[in-house]
Structure formats: C-alpha cells, structure tokens
Write a protein that holds these residues in place. Structure first.
Motif, short mmCIF file in Angstrom:
data_model
loop_
_atom_site.label_atom_id
_atom_site.label_comp_id
_atom_site.label_asym_id
_atom_site.label_seq_id
_atom_site.Cartn_x
_atom_site.Cartn_y
_atom_site.Cartn_z
N UNK A 220 114.58 65.47 -8.60
CA UNK A 220 114.50 66.87 -8.56
C UNK A 220 114.02 67.35 -9.91
N UNK A 221 114.09 66.79 -10.95
CA UNK A 221 113.44 67.18 -12.25
C UNK A 221 112.03 67.06 -12.42
N UNK A 222 111.47 66.23 -11.52
CA UNK A 222 110.14 65.95 -11.55
C UNK A 222 109.35 66.84 -10.40
N UNK A 223 110.10 67.23 -9.26
CA UNK A 223 109.59 68.21 -8.59
C UNK A 223 109.65 69.62 -9.17
N UNK A 224 110.58 69.85 -9.89
CA UNK A 224 110.72 71.24 -10.42
C UNK A 224 109.57 71.39 -11.46
N UNK A 225 108.88 70.30 -12.05
CA UNK A 225 107.96 70.32 -13.03
C UNK A 225 106.55 70.39 -12.37
N UNK A 226 106.66 70.43 -11.06
CA UNK A 226 105.33 70.35 -10.27
C UNK A 226 104.79 68.95 -9.66
N UNK A 227 105.50 67.92 -9.85
CA UNK A 227 105.24 66.65 -9.59
C UNK A 227 105.72 66.54 -7.84
N UNK A 228 104.69 66.32 -7.18
CA UNK A 228 105.16 65.99 -5.96
C UNK A 228 105.73 64.87 -5.45
N UNK A 229 106.42 64.56 -4.50
CA UNK A 229 107.10 63.15 -4.57
C UNK A 229 106.36 62.42 -3.27
N UNK A 230 106.77 62.34 -1.82
CA UNK A 230 106.22 61.77 -1.01
C UNK A 230 104.85 62.19 -0.62
N UNK A 231 103.95 61.37 -0.37
CA UNK A 231 102.70 61.61 0.29
C UNK A 231 102.73 62.02 1.82
N UNK A 232 102.03 63.00 2.01
CA UNK A 232 101.92 63.54 3.52
C UNK A 232 101.60 62.34 4.38
N UNK A 233 102.04 62.40 5.57
CA UNK A 233 101.69 61.30 6.48
C UNK A 233 100.16 60.94 6.79
N UNK A 234 99.79 61.92 6.87
CA UNK A 234 98.14 61.93 7.08
C UNK A 234 97.47 61.18 5.73
N UNK A 235 97.92 61.13 4.67
CA UNK A 235 97.27 60.70 3.30
C UNK A 235 97.77 59.43 3.55
N UNK A 236 99.14 58.81 3.74
CA UNK A 236 99.37 57.60 3.88
C UNK A 236 98.56 56.91 5.16
N UNK A 237 98.53 57.48 6.09
CA UNK A 237 97.82 56.59 7.31
C UNK A 237 96.25 56.36 6.90
N UNK A 238 95.83 57.45 6.11
CA UNK A 238 94.28 57.26 5.75
C UNK A 238 94.33 56.23 4.75
N UNK A 239 95.11 56.08 4.03
CA UNK A 239 95.16 55.08 2.83
C UNK A 239 95.40 53.55 3.53
N UNK A 240 96.30 53.46 4.68
CA UNK A 240 96.52 52.33 5.35
C UNK A 240 95.13 51.76 6.04
N UNK A 241 94.42 52.59 6.32
CA UNK A 241 93.10 52.34 7.26
C UNK A 241 92.29 51.89 6.30
N UNK A 242 92.06 51.94 5.18
CA UNK A 242 91.07 51.20 4.08
C UNK A 242 91.20 49.72 4.01
N UNK A 243 90.24 49.18 4.21
CA UNK A 243 90.21 47.65 4.63
C UNK A 243 89.96 46.97 2.78
N UNK A 244 90.87 45.99 2.66
CA UNK A 244 90.48 45.51 1.10
C UNK A 244 89.61 44.49 1.00
N UNK A 245 88.87 44.16 2.16
CA UNK A 245 87.73 43.17 2.13
C UNK A 245 86.44 43.70 1.28
N UNK A 246 85.65 42.77 0.86
CA UNK A 246 84.33 43.07 0.23
C UNK A 246 83.40 42.37 1.20
N UNK A 247 82.28 43.23 1.49
CA UNK A 247 81.37 42.63 2.38
C UNK A 247 80.22 41.92 1.46
#
Length: 741
Positions: A220-247
């Motif tokens: 609560x203290x962090x959010x009161x000072x402008x720090x967001x908590x959870x990421x929006x679901x669309x952001x989490x989904x976009x992150x999960x779609x990034x593949x870790x491999x290197x071509x």
C-alpha cells in the motif's frame, strides 16, 4: 533597420506564444519548432530575442535555460507539497517557494500543479520566512488515485488515505465499492473534488487485502508513492510470448564473446542480472575491461505494449520486502537476465585501460556472451581475500583495477559519500526481526567502478557524435545550503572553506575525511548529503558534480532503469540508422523529466518502507532502554538514533525536566537550571515511550541526559536566576507558563 523590425516581430511572436501557454517553460528549440523557424539566420535571431527577453525580465527564467510567460506579479504557478500538519508550499519552475495555509488550499491536493495568488510582502519580513499564497486554481492533478483503508457509514463508503499529506477522506458511492468491505486496504480513484467544503469522490479500483494482512502495509505504501503493483494482463502476455532462444543469424551479426571469461557479481538474492564483466591482460601495462549489459532493447521494441508500461514505470522500486520491477519477470529475471552458463545477448562497452586507470579507447558493440560464474558480493570478496577459484586471476585483476580507478577518481575531486545503507531482516510474516547496516566491501566497489567507467564512455561517445542524448546530471550545490552546512559543522570544531557558498569538491572531501569515525560523523555526513543538489536526467550535458565527471550517463541497468534503455536505443541508432530515428531534444526533455520524477517517487517509497519496518521494530521494544547518539537538536526536541536498533526517535522538549532554551546559532539546547548543553553528536541513554508505524514516529525519553553540566554558568546565574526562572523563555515539564512548539 530591416533586421530590427524582424527581431521586433519575432519578439512579439514569442511573447504571444508564451502567453497562450503560461503553465509551461520552453527551450529556444521548442519555440522555433512551434513557430516554424527553419532558416538558420532566423534561428540565430530567435536566440538573441530569447536572451534579450530573459535579460530584460520580460519572461521568467526556468531550469535548463528555458523561459516561461511572466504573468501578473501577484500570481504564480507551481507544484503544491503538503505537510502532515496540513500547511503546504508551492514551488515554481524557477525554484521560488510560497507558503499556503490549510484554509487557503481550496480543492488542491498534495502533488497538484496549481495557480496561486500571492499575498502582499510583509514589511521587515525575515529572509527565511516564505511569502504567503492562496490557491486560485488547480491547473493539473498530480495524482488520480490514492491508497487507504475502506470503511462504511450507512450506505456511504469512505477511504481514509494512508498518505498523511492528503487531509481529505474520499467518499465512495455504494455502486462504486466494487467488493470492498470494511477493513480492506484499497486503491481508490479521485474522480471529482470541486467543493472544498465537501469530500473528494472516487471509485474503488483495487483491493489489496485486509489492512493487517502480512505485506499489505508495504504494498500500500509503494502504490501510494506512485509505484504500480501488478502488470496488466496484456503486458504479461506479451512478455510470455518472447522466445528466449538466440538464432544463428543473430549470433553471426554480433561480436561473439562466449569464450571470454565473463562473470557477474550481484547481491545474494538477485535474479535480474543486468551487468557482467571480464578483464584481459593486453600486455605493455594495458588491460581490457569488458562491461556487458543485458540487451533489453533487442527484446522490447519502442512504443509497443511492454515498452509503454516500462516508460510509465520508468524504474524498478526496491522495497523492504519485495521488488516492483520495471519489466515483467519473464524478461527481467528470465530472457534478458545474464544468468550463468547460458548464452545471452548483451550490449557491451569494451575499454582499453592503462595502469593508472586512464581509458585509451572504447568500443560499444552488440555481443553474445556466456557467463562462466555468478558470484555473490561475499563470494567475490572471498576470492579477493585469497580464496581459490577457477576465475581468481580475472577477479583479482578486476579488484586491483577497481582500486586504481577509485584512487584516480578521488584524486580528481570526486566526493566520497561512504554512508552505510540500513537493511531490515523480516520473518515469513513480514515482521522485522533485525535492523543492520549493509557493509560496503571492495567487491561492491569493484562493480561500481566498472559501471562508472562504462557510463562515462558512452556519454563521451554521444557527446562526441553530437546527437541528442539523455545524460545523468548533477549540478553544483546551492550556495545557501553550503553556507548553512559550513555554519552547522563549526560547533563541532570542523571547517568547510567556501566563497559565498561556492565550495571546492576537495574541501568537501577533507571535511568528510576529518569527521570519519567521530561521534558526529553520521550527522555531518547526512547534512552534507542534504546540502547537495539532486541528480537528474537531462538532454543537456552539464556534467556530474559529485562524481567530478564532465560526461556521464546511465547505460548499465536497462532492466531496471528506463533512461538506460533510451541510451541503448540511441547508441544503436548512431551506429546503424536503419534501427530508427534518434529522438528529438524536446522528446528527451519530456522523458527525462518523467524518469527523474519517477525516480524520486521510487526512492521515497523505498525509504518509507524501510522506515515503516524500523518503527515496527521499535514498537517491539516499548519501555526498553538503549544507548544512543544525538543526531538533531531543534526548539521542540532532540532527535536520537538508538545505535543498537539503528532507529531514530524524538525526545520532546516538553517532556524534559526544567527550562530549556534553543541556541539556533550553535544548534544546542541549554538548560537554564544547570547550564547543561545538548548538542549533536552527544552520547545519551533513552527509553522508547511510543512507536507509531502509521506515522513513522518514535517517541523517546532521556534516561541519561546527553552533554555535561556547565558548572561555571550555573554558579554565575546564582539565586537570582532561580527566582526569575518563571520569566525565562523556555519549557517546563509541568505547570510551565510557556511551552516550546
């Protein structure tokens, strides 16, 4: 004559433009773009016009060489900061400050940008007393939501803000409770606040949990000072779609350093490894230093879902019990993190350094690396101290170079604020079980020095290329603050030479060195830090005063700092225009201001979360006695730090026996009965009387008074002093006619 007419016409255009946008300050380049000036000769005329307006006082000066419309002299626009006591101050863009009484705030809240009317200046008003003002209009809300505890009265819902700087409970209509029940800690929007006699109205948008549930207080203290908590679901989904491999194609176009003896050094609990290093003996007294940084820009395209969330957050927030990351953990702890024994993409600064710590050349290049070891700071320190390891030669070479780099910086005037960091150990329920100082070891300095070196190199590269860039800027300290610091250290027998507040870095270092190990050292070190300007981000390369660098930027932590990600993108576009356009100065100015503001908010949240647990720790010791040291003396009491607990509290002067006078020239309290003097740095013994985590306040009482009794003063005062003591200005524990406030 024609030139004069052109300048006059341009002057009128500039003044008209500024008058239509009175709430913003502008650079000459921004004005030229708006007015459609493309001809270089006309642009030079504009620069002369701007200088003339500034010199003649027809416009207000603002930070960074900007100018702003000069409205009526009895009005001003600035940001409102409200104190817990209810009053506030409005600070304008040109650093003027005005005092606002609670009844003069109307519907303004802490953090709002407001237009104020100025009261007439009082005759013979003291220079340190602020001119009074009244809020006329809320120009822009500084916050659209707050955090607090939900309660109900009949069909009405109310949120009592945790932030004591917001002095209005928020009313929530029954339809907008959204599942909140009494006792819940909630996030509530501030939708309307138009009548100062009524309450702000809002909607519950998030329920964090019961107010007394473990971890909810810190979140609560962090959010009161402008720090967001959870990421929006669309952001989490976009992150999960990034593949870790290197071509193979990606490896082929990069410098392949997978065989280099690369390693990381990080805290024991770290998972977001954004920097790695290597060293290599080049012969002839030269060493190669490689600083390899997680290549976040490869995975996070500008302007896309993840990037938009990252720029909004601008920084990771490191709280006492958790990290609120800038990037989703799938990236920060996974794909981007330079984890050991994995192939990883990096953006590297590879430097050739001589035995004296001078950088002869550098190369900023996209690489692929394979970290051979993940050291903790303690593990790296053990190797530096002689413990055997496969990478011992590389680690010790790095340690020797870091020592050389530190000595070089100090000899060139860098200021060394070697102040220990307070940490709190928590149990599984989030309760504090210990407070301790984090030890800063040579292994910590090793990484710090290598990062400083890389940050300097990229700043020099951008400056040399002449492209718009984001620099890390630290201006010289305010002259009045330095004069105040010089006066503050005098009673302790220390000196700070200065010329009307202008001070040499070498003299500041001498002061810090002279107090090291003394009882007053923590107090003077903190006072010196408070006298400094705040480092900020800016497209104007004005150097870094504290580090003593002419060129400095942030490049080494793009996982947790957005300005570093900006730097990566600009550097890549410098090297390959196909990667995109370099942002304009105006765009970078806006981003810099936003990132600087978010950095301040995150730092405040971090400090407050630690202080919350410190006060909770003190609350476990009510009635206990501790040795302490006086860290502050004011007319209303004495601040004491209890060394075993590393917690600070206040002994109120109203609770001290006898009559006391405050000497504001020497920062001491003087007893009129005994002549005893209480000053900063004096040892004492105190008892914890009360501790309030909600307000972060700890009340103490002296068990053994600090300072010595001044017997000569006591003898000279004699019986007359005792007869007249009720006429003396001061405070008495009970029955006194006057109380210090």
């Amino acid at each position: 004559m024609a030139d004069d007419r052109a300048a006059d016409a341009l002057r009128e255009q500039v003044l008209t433009f500024l008058s239509k946008h009175p709430d913003r300050a502008y650079r000459a380049k921004e004005i030229s773009k708006t007015l459609g000036i493309k001809n270089n000769g006309r642009y030079q005329t504009l620069l002369e016009v701007v200088d003339g307006l500034r010199d003649s006082g027809q416009v207000d000066r603002a930070n960074g060489g900007r100018i702003q419309h000069r409205g009526p002299q009895n009005e001003a626009v600035g940001v409102l900061s409200v104190a817990q006591q209810g009053f506030g101050f409005v600070k304008t863009d040109d650093d003027k400050e005005f005092f606002v009484r609670p009844r003069r705030m109307r519907t303004a809240l802490h953090g709002d940008r407001v237009r104020v009317g100025l009261a007439a200046q009082k005759r013979n008003q003291p220079s340190d007393q602020k001119r009074e003002a009244e809020v006329l209009e809320v120009v822009e809300r500084g916050r659209t939501q707050t955090v607090g505890t939900f309660s109900t009265t009949g069909k009405s819902g109310w949120v009592v803000p945790d932030d004591k700087r917001i002095h209005h409970d928020v009313y929530v209509n029954r339809d907008d409770w959204n599942g909140a029940t009494p006792g819940d800690k909630v996030v509530v929007t501030i939708d309307r606040f138009e009548d100062p006699k009524a309450a702000p109205e809002g909607t519950v948008v998030s329920i964090l949990g019961k107010a007394d549930a473990p971890g909810v207080d810190v979140l609560a203290l962090a959010i009161a000072h402008g720090a967001p908590s959870d990421f929006p679901i669309e952001v989490e989904n976009a992150a999960q779609q990034i593949k870790p491999g290197i071509t193979k194609k990606e490896v082929a176009r990069r410098l392949d350093l997978r065989d280099a003896l690369v390693f990381t050094i990080d805290p024991e609990d770290a998972e977001d490894f954004d920097d790695a290093i290597h060293t290599r003996d080049l012969g002839h007294g030269m060493t190669e230093i490689g600083v390899h940084i997680a290549d976040v820009s490869h995975y996070v395209p500008e302007g896309k879902t993840i990037d938009l969330e990252a720029v909004d957050r601008a920084t990771s927030t490191y709280l006492v019990d958790r990290v609120i990351p800038m990037l989703p953990e799938a990236l920060s702890n996974g794909v981007c993190s330079l984890r050991p024994r994995e192939d990883k993409l990096a953006y590297s600064c590879i430097m050739a350094v001589d035995g004296g710590g001078h950088v002869h050349s550098w190369d900023i290049v996209e690489t692929v690396i394979h970290s051979k070891e993940r050291f903790t700071y303690d593990g790296a320190q053990a190797v530096l101290d002689g413990e055997s390891h496969d990478l011992e030669d590389e680690v010790r070479r790095a340690g020797d170079l870091a020592t050389t780099l530190t000595k070089k910086r100090m000899s060139e005037g860098a200021i060394d604020f070697d102040v220990p960091e307070v940490r709190v150990k928590l149990d599984v329920d989030g309760q504090p079980v210990d407070v301790y100082e984090k030890e800063r070891k040579p292994a910590n300095r090793l990484i710090e020095e290598f990062m400083l070196l890389a940050n300097q190199a990229v700043a020099k590269e951008a400056s040399k290329r002449g492209v718009p860039f984001v620099y890390r800027v630290h201006e010289p300290p305010d002259r009045e603050r330095i004069q105040t610091l010089a006066d503050f250290v005098k009673p302790f027998g220390h000196k700070l030479p200065n010329t009307e507040g202008e001070v040499k870095r070498s003299d500041l270092n001498k002061l810090l060195k002279s107090v090291k190990g003394s009882p007053e050292a923590p107090i003077i070190e903190q006072a010196a830090i408070r006298s400094m300007s705040k480092a900020v981000y800016s497209p104007d390369n004005e150097g870094h005063y504290g580090l003593g660098f002419e060129h400095y930027a942030h490049f080494t932590s793009p996982i947790r700092r957005y300005p570093d990600l900006i730097a990566h993108r600009i550097l890549k576009r410098m090297q390959d225009q196909a990667k995109g356009k370099i942002p304009t100065v105006e765009t970078l100015e806006e981003l810099s201001e936003h990132c600087s503001a978010r950095e301040r908010e995150a730092a405040e949240a971090e400090r407050e979360s630690v202080k919350l647990k410190q006060v909770e720790y003190a609350a476990q010791h009510l009635g206990d006695e501790f040795d302490g040291v006086v860290v502050g003396v004011t007319k209303f009491g004495v601040f004491v730090q209890m060394r075993p607990l590393l917690v600070e509290g206040l002994v109120h002067v109203r609770g001290m026996d006898g009559y006391w006078e405050y000497d504001d020239r020497r920062y001491v309290l003087v007893s009129k009965d005994s002549g005893r003097r209480i000053q900063v740095g004096a040892p004492c013994r105190v008892k914890i009387e009360a501790a309030e985590p909600e307000t972060r306040k700890v009340d103490l009482a002296f068990v053994e008074l600090p300072g010595a009794e001044d017997r000569s003063e006591r003898r000279s005062s004699g019986a007359k002093s005792r007869r007249d003591k009720r006429k003396t200005r001061g405070t008495r524990k009970k029955g006194g006619n006057k109380r210090r406030r």
